[in-house]
Design a protein around this motif. Structure first.
Motif, PDB file in Angstrom:
ATOM      1  N   ASP A   1      12.653  39.970  34.736  1.00 35.54           N
ATOM      2  CA  ASP A   1      13.488  40.889  35.513  1.00 35.54           C
ATOM      3  C   ASP A   1      13.022  41.029  36.959  1.00 35.54           C
ATOM      4  N   GLY A   2      12.018  40.251  37.352  1.00 39.29           N
ATOM      5  CA  GLY A   2      11.510  40.282  38.720  1.00 39.29           C
ATOM      6  C   GLY A   2      10.348  41.235  38.926  1.00 39.29           C
ATOM      7  N   GLY A   3      10.074  42.076  37.938  1.00 40.06           N
ATOM      8  CA  GLY A   3       8.930  42.971  38.006  1.00 40.06           C
ATOM      9  C   GLY A   3       7.647  42.272  37.595  1.00 40.06           C
ATOM     10  N   TYR A   4       6.642  43.074  37.215  1.00 37.13           N
ATOM     11  CA  TYR A   4       5.335  42.512  36.895  1.00 37.13           C
ATOM     12  C   TYR A   4       4.751  43.210  35.676  1.00 37.13           C
ATOM     13  N   ILE A   5       3.956  42.461  34.920  1.00 34.88           N
ATOM     14  CA  ILE A   5       3.232  43.011  33.781  1.00 34.88           C
ATOM     15  C   ILE A   5       1.741  42.827  34.056  1.00 34.88           C
ATOM     16  N   ILE A   6       0.972  43.877  33.839  1.00 32.81           N
ATOM     17  CA  ILE A   6      -0.468  43.883  34.133  1.00 32.81           C
ATOM     18  C   ILE A   6      -1.215  44.245  32.860  1.00 32.81           C
ATOM     19  N   HIS A   7      -2.242  43.478  32.582  1.00 38.17           N
ATOM     20  CA  HIS A   7      -3.086  43.749  31.418  1.00 38.17           C
ATOM     21  C   HIS A   7      -4.525  43.896  31.886  1.00 38.17           C
ATOM     22  N   GLY A   8      -5.269  44.797  31.276  1.00 36.70           N
ATOM     23  CA  GLY A   8      -6.660  44.991  31.655  1.00 36.70           C
ATOM     24  C   GLY A   8      -7.371  45.913  30.696  1.00 36.70           C
ATOM     25  N   TRP A   9      -8.460  46.465  31.165  1.00 37.89           N
ATOM     26  CA  TRP A   9      -9.266  47.322  30.309  1.00 37.89           C
ATOM     27  C   TRP A   9     -10.072  48.270  31.180  1.00 37.89           C
ATOM     28  N   THR A  10     -10.673  49.232  30.530  1.00 40.73           N
ATOM     29  CA  THR A  10     -11.555  50.166  31.222  1.00 40.73           C
ATOM     30  C   THR A  10     -12.995  49.866  30.837  1.00 40.73           C
ATOM     31  N   SER A  11     -13.897  50.052  31.779  1.00 36.23           N
ATOM     32  CA  SER A  11     -15.291  49.701  31.540  1.00 36.23           C
ATOM     33  C   SER A  11     -16.014  50.812  30.788  1.00 36.23           C
TER      34      SER A  11
ATOM     35  N   GLY B   1     -14.675  59.670  26.660  1.00 40.11           N
ATOM     36  CA  GLY B   1     -14.202  58.995  25.471  1.00 40.11           C
ATOM     37  C   GLY B   1     -14.439  57.507  25.547  1.00 40.11           C
ATOM     38  N   ASP B   2     -13.838  56.774  24.612  1.00 38.76           N
ATOM     39  CA  ASP B   2     -14.038  55.335  24.512  1.00 38.76           C
ATOM     40  C   ASP B   2     -13.215  54.584  25.555  1.00 38.76           C
ATOM     41  N   PRO B   3     -13.691  53.388  25.958  1.00 41.22           N
ATOM     42  CA  PRO B   3     -12.865  52.522  26.803  1.00 41.22           C
ATOM     43  C   PRO B   3     -11.694  51.973  25.986  1.00 41.22           C
ATOM     44  N   PHE B   4     -10.714  51.396  26.662  1.00 37.73           N
ATOM     45  CA  PHE B   4      -9.540  50.889  25.969  1.00 37.73           C
ATOM     46  C   PHE B   4      -8.917  49.770  26.790  1.00 37.73           C
ATOM     47  N   SER B   5      -8.053  48.966  26.161  1.00 33.49           N
ATOM     48  CA  SER B   5      -7.259  47.987  26.893  1.00 33.49           C
ATOM     49  C   SER B   5      -5.876  48.562  27.126  1.00 33.49           C
ATOM     50  N   PHE B   6      -5.206  48.074  28.167  1.00 33.07           N
ATOM     51  CA  PHE B   6      -3.927  48.661  28.534  1.00 33.07           C
ATOM     52  C   PHE B   6      -2.931  47.594  28.978  1.00 33.07           C
ATOM     53  N   LEU B   7      -1.659  47.982  28.938  1.00 35.18           N
ATOM     54  CA  LEU B   7      -0.548  47.152  29.367  1.00 35.18           C
ATOM     55  C   LEU B   7       0.356  48.009  30.251  1.00 35.18           C
ATOM     56  N   ILE B   8       0.636  47.551  31.469  1.00 37.41           N
ATOM     57  CA  ILE B   8       1.452  48.297  32.418  1.00 37.41           C
ATOM     58  C   ILE B   8       2.575  47.400  32.918  1.00 37.41           C
ATOM     59  N   GLN B   9       3.794  47.904  32.883  1.00 37.70           N
ATOM     60  CA  GLN B   9       4.926  47.188  33.458  1.00 37.70           C
ATOM     61  C   GLN B   9       5.417  47.946  34.681  1.00 37.70           C
ATOM     62  N   ILE B  10       5.552  47.224  35.802  1.00 41.36           N
ATOM     63  CA  ILE B  10       6.042  47.810  37.041  1.00 41.36           C
ATOM     64  C   ILE B  10       7.243  47.012  37.529  1.00 41.36           C
ATOM     65  N   ASP B  11       8.072  47.637  38.374  1.00 42.01           N
ATOM     66  CA  ASP B  11       9.231  46.931  38.908  1.00 42.01           C
ATOM     67  C   ASP B  11       8.843  46.168  40.173  1.00 42.01           C
ATOM     68  N   GLN B  12       9.844  45.639  40.872  1.00 42.77           N
ATOM     69  CA  GLN B  12       9.583  44.801  42.048  1.00 42.77           C
ATOM     70  C   GLN B  12       8.931  45.558  43.193  1.00 42.77           C
ATOM     71  N   LEU B  13       9.021  46.892  43.167  1.00 39.07           N
ATOM     72  CA  LEU B  13       8.414  47.712  44.216  1.00 39.07           C
ATOM     73  C   LEU B  13       7.121  48.372  43.753  1.00 39.07           C
TER      74      LEU B  13
ATOM     75  N   THR C   1      -6.071  38.234  28.868  1.00 35.22           N
ATOM     76  CA  THR C   1      -4.940  37.515  29.442  1.00 35.22           C
ATOM     77  C   THR C   1      -3.642  38.035  28.843  1.00 35.22           C
ATOM     78  N   ILE C   2      -2.535  37.769  29.547  1.00 34.89           N
ATOM     79  CA  ILE C   2      -1.224  38.200  29.073  1.00 34.89           C
ATOM     80  C   ILE C   2      -0.203  37.111  29.358  1.00 34.89           C
ATOM     81  N   LEU C   3       0.802  37.028  28.465  1.00 36.81           N
ATOM     82  CA  LEU C   3       1.854  36.029  28.575  1.00 36.81           C
ATOM     83  C   LEU C   3       3.166  36.668  28.163  1.00 36.81           C
ATOM     84  N   GLN C   4       4.217  36.483  28.966  1.00 37.73           N
ATOM     85  CA  GLN C   4       5.541  36.886  28.509  1.00 37.73           C
ATOM     86  C   GLN C   4       6.072  35.810  27.572  1.00 37.73           C
ATOM     87  N   THR C   5       6.555  36.225  26.419  1.00 35.46           N
ATOM     88  CA  THR C   5       7.013  35.289  25.398  1.00 35.46           C
ATOM     89  C   THR C   5       8.517  35.056  25.535  1.00 35.46           C
TER      90      THR C   5
END
Length: 211
Positions: A37-47, A55-67, A84-88
């Protein structure tokens, strides 16, 4: 823009999550992809060190638009670190995670287009860092990375994440599989990096069964 001028800027922090799982964590984006859709998907984690007593660290997934405006966010198991992340092809996402623990296997997560969990799978390789993942022509997935700093590992799964085969190649020096691509003959090309005796790269060709 095409001239290198900043168009927008966003900071990823606890405000991206509701409810906030841990406001004291330091957020580390590990991979970003532009999606259909022209936006972006970001994957990462907390140290670990950045989370303090919150609390505990965790991994996360964030979707943002073109802006760069937040569209959705998800938090996953606090035991794993995002890689790593991949759009299927179905519009969802495949996420690879790792944990530096001898008793913890390599872990992948499949979500739908909203980031909601569809399934997860473990593979019996500890200390494995998945560096590259691609969807294959049969709808499954091919993953490469490194184990213990010297073994190049290639994993093939079906579309549900079930293991089809795993190949491990013990190499001299410090080797890491950093990129994998399926070839026209159905096999795979793996790009490896060796930083033990001066930086160098090498390429390995496998058939459809990983041989």
């Amino acid at each position: 823009d095409e001239y290198g001028q900043e168009q927008w800027f966003q900071t990823i922090d606890s405000d991206y999550f509701s409810p906030t799982p841990n406001p004291y964590c330091s957020y580390r984006g590990k991979d970003i992809q532009q999606i259909d859709d022209g936006g972006y998907i970001i994957h990462g984690w907390t140290s670990d060190s950045g989370c303090g007593s919150g609390g505990d660290p965790f991994s996360f997934l964030i979707q943002i638009d073109q802006l760069g405006e937040l569209q959705s966010s998800q938090v996953f198991s606090p035991e794993y670190s995002g890689r790593t992340i991949l759009q299927t092809t179905d519009g969802g996402y495949l996420i690879t995670n790792f944990l530096d623990d001898e008793d913890s296997p390599f872990h992948i997560i499949k979500t739908d287009g909203n980031g909601d969990l569809e399934w997860s799978q473990n593979f019996g390789f500890n200390y494995f860092h998945g560096k590259s993942v691609q969807q294959t022509l049969d709808g499954g997935f091919i993953i490469t990375g490194e184990q213990d700093g010297s073994n190049i590992v290639v994993i093939k799964s079906d579309e549900s994440g079930e293991e089809q085969w795993i190949q491990s190649f013990e190499m001299s020096g410090t080797q890491s599989g950093i990129q994998v691509q399926q070839t026209l003959d159905g096999g795979y090309l793996v790009l490896n990096h060796d930083d033990s005796y001066g930086d160098s790269d090498n390429i390995m060709k496998l058939d459809e069964n990983g041989n």
